[in-house]
Design an enzyme around this catalytic site. Structure first.
Site, PDB file in Angstrom:
ATOM      1  N   SER A   1      26.687  51.106  19.826  1.00 54.12           N
ATOM      2  CA  SER A   1      27.272  49.798  20.120  1.00 54.12           C
ATOM      3  C   SER A   1      28.774  49.787  20.327  1.00 54.12           C
ATOM      4  O   SER A   1      29.347  48.733  20.585  1.00 54.12           O
ATOM      5  CB  SER A   1      26.896  48.808  19.005  1.00 54.12           C
TER       6      SER A   1
ATOM      7  N   SER B   1      25.917  46.332  20.941  1.00 54.33           N
ATOM      8  CA  SER B   1      26.104  44.970  20.484  1.00 54.33           C
ATOM      9  C   SER B   1      27.550  44.512  20.548  1.00 54.33           C
ATOM     10  O   SER B   1      27.855  43.331  20.389  1.00 54.33           O
ATOM     11  CB  SER B   1      25.633  44.852  19.035  1.00 54.33           C
TER      12      SER B   1
ATOM     13  N   LYS C   1      35.743  42.873  16.043  1.00 55.31           N
ATOM     14  CA  LYS C   1      34.347  42.468  16.172  1.00 55.31           C
ATOM     15  C   LYS C   1      33.943  41.550  15.016  1.00 55.31           C
ATOM     16  O   LYS C   1      34.335  41.772  13.867  1.00 55.31           O
ATOM     17  CB  LYS C   1      33.452  43.723  16.201  1.00 55.31           C
TER      18      LYS C   1
END
Length: 514
Positions: A178, A154, A79
């Site tokens: 998330s 997210s 990420k």
């Protein structure tokens, strides 16, 4: 034979046996990314050269007879909130566009030391603020099951990359859900470890008392293998737990719930849940009962205030953390128009206006207000008191049950753009995941089927006491085994094929832009 549809554990076994090389496995995944990611937008940056160099090094060391980590040579996506030396790290924001960290995060160092080729950085809501990955400054990510729907947020980029077979493993971060919520809506497995179980050193902070990195995978065992690798104490993180990683891999292999007491949280299974989500959850509960678990209903009354509490604590901490983006040290710098000799404050204001997106600005304003003189005790202070009550509810619940379960998300993936004008509706997607972050306990989401109404994945969440992460993997792996036997194969095998359709769509899009 292609390896892209194999689990990380299966790839690792083939690498160890000498059946395939890491260079070939890594190239196959890079080819898959080239084939489908023009449509999905799961990756913000690729490091093909670096990934292949790592893969070739692992192959050479294995050929020389060196003892390697079990996951050595298995590619991974990371990420874009995790610092990676030599690879751009933007946190999905224009204010960090092009920034290349001069250092690695703790977990990045662990990945490199173990020999996992890092394919690239995955898309995300800007500074991890969102539940849909539509708030990225670099465009939304699409769901592999239905490219007109969101992949969760997210960390939608990591979940989409794993779900679309672009990577067998990925790293996500979970502040209010998330990792788990994107896993639920993409049919993947996502784990938020106990707070402090994985070092936050090198993570671009949103809310320091809530943020936690963890694995995104296609199987529970893969998640356990990755968790074991990235977990452990880090003296550079004052919140890192100085204790051994719980026996998560052993628990995932054990996969036995007979005699366990499993609690269903009343407050996380009520109104507002899509009928298909409830149906798949109830079916999973029946499977656990059949496997020998005792199911009891548990009430955690303070959970009713968890969403309100989170949206005071999180913006307050985010507004403080994001103050570092001042245009003075690194990142974007914008000179205000029509000002010949601007002050530092004027440059800072112009930079933040240009560099931060609407959702980030919204949360900074809310957080600054909650921390302001005269309102601190009424809002932030009160929220922290409720946070304590939520932790006590968990403590009381775990006094009578081994784990708690609930649906991960109240609905399946919603259409892109459908909630952008309704922030409250978007925030409600995290109603079941937020309590775990407020209390610092671990949580896991695994797929339990698809709904009858839209054919999209449903996730079931398992919660355990702090530092009892192994319980998540035991229950998750046991339920996963039962479901795979029932389905006749992994759930993702039932997802629409991305191949040529995605390539054609991406090509058409590029022709249109040209």
């Amino acid at each position: 034979m292609s390896t892209i549809r194999l689990s990380a554990a299966e790839i690792a076994a083939r690498l160890a046996a000498g059946d395939v090389s890491s260079a070939d496995v890594t190239q196959e995944h890079l080819d898959r990314i080239a084939e489908v990611d023009g449509d999905l937008n799961a990756f913000l940056a690729l490091d093909a050269e670096g990934a292949l160099a790592t893969a070739r090094d692992v192959d050479a060391r294995r050929a020389a007879g060196e003892t390697l980590h079990p996951l050595a040579g298995v590619p991974i996506a990371v990420k874009d909130v995790v610092a990676t030396e030599g690879i751009a790290t933007t946190a999905g924001s224009k204010i960090l566009e092009g920034w290349v960290p001069p250092y690695d995060a703790f977990l990045t160092r662990r990945l490199r030391a173990a020999g996992l080729p890092i394919l690239g950085k995955t898309n995300m809501d800007e500074f991890a603020m969102g539940s849909s990955t539509e708030h990225s400054a670099y465009g939304p990510t699409r769901n592999p099951w239905d490219r007109d729907r969101i992949p969760g947020g997210s960390g939608g980029g990591s979940a989409a990359a794993v779900g679309a077979y672009e990577a067998p493993l990925a790293i996500g971060t979970d502040t209010g859900g998330s990792i788990r919520q994107p896993a639920a809506v993409t049919g993947t497995v996502g784990v938020k470890p106990t707070y402090g179980g994985v070092s936050r050193y090198g993570l671009i902070a949103m809310a320091s008392s809530l943020d936690q990195a963890g694995p995104v995978t296609r199987t529970v065992l893969d998640a356990a293998l990755l968790h074991e690798l990235i977990g452990g104490h880090d003296p550079l993180d004052s919140t890192s737990i100085d204790a051994p990683v719980p026996p998560v891999v052993e628990a995932a292999r054990r996969a036995d719930v007979s005699g366990m007491r499993i609690g269903i949280v009343t407050e996380l299974n009520g109104e507002g849940y899509q009928p298909g989500v409830r149906a798949r959850f109830d079916e999973a509960v029946a499977l656990l009962t059949k496997a020998g678990a005792e199911i009891v209903e548990v009430s955690c009354p303070s959970f009713a205030y968890a969403l309100s509490t989170y949206y005071l604590v999180m913006p307050a901490e985010a507004s403080s953390n994001l103050a570092r983006f001042d245009a003075m040290r690194y990142g974007l710098r914008v000179a205000p128009a029509g000002v010949p000799s601007p002050s530092a404050e004027q440059v800072m204001s112009a930079t933040r206006e240009a560099g931060f997106g609407d959702e980030v600005k919204r949360r900074i304003i809310i957080g600054t207000y909650a921390l302001s003189s005269g309102y601190y005790d009424a809002y932030y202070g009160s929220a922290q008191k409720v946070r304590t009550l939520i932790a006590r509810d968990f403590e009381a619940a775990f006094g009578s049950v081994d784990v708690l379960i609930s649906p991960t998300s109240p609905t399946t993936a919603f259409p892109l753009g459908s909630k952008l004008d309704d922030p409250m509706s978007m925030y409600l997607q995290d109603v079941a995941t937020i309590p775990a972050n407020l209390a610092g306990i671990p949580g896991l989401s695994l797929p339990v089927g698809v709904t009858d109404e839209d054919g999209l994945p449903v996730g079931l969440q398992v919660l355990a006491p702090a530092m009892a992460d192994d319980r998540l993997y035991n229950v998750g792996a046991a339920l996963e085994r039962l479901l795979v036997e029932q389905w006749g194969g992994p759930l993702l095998s039932r997802a629409p094929e991305l191949g040529n359709a995605a390539t054609s769509r991406a090509a058409s899009s590029k022709e249109g832009k040209a």
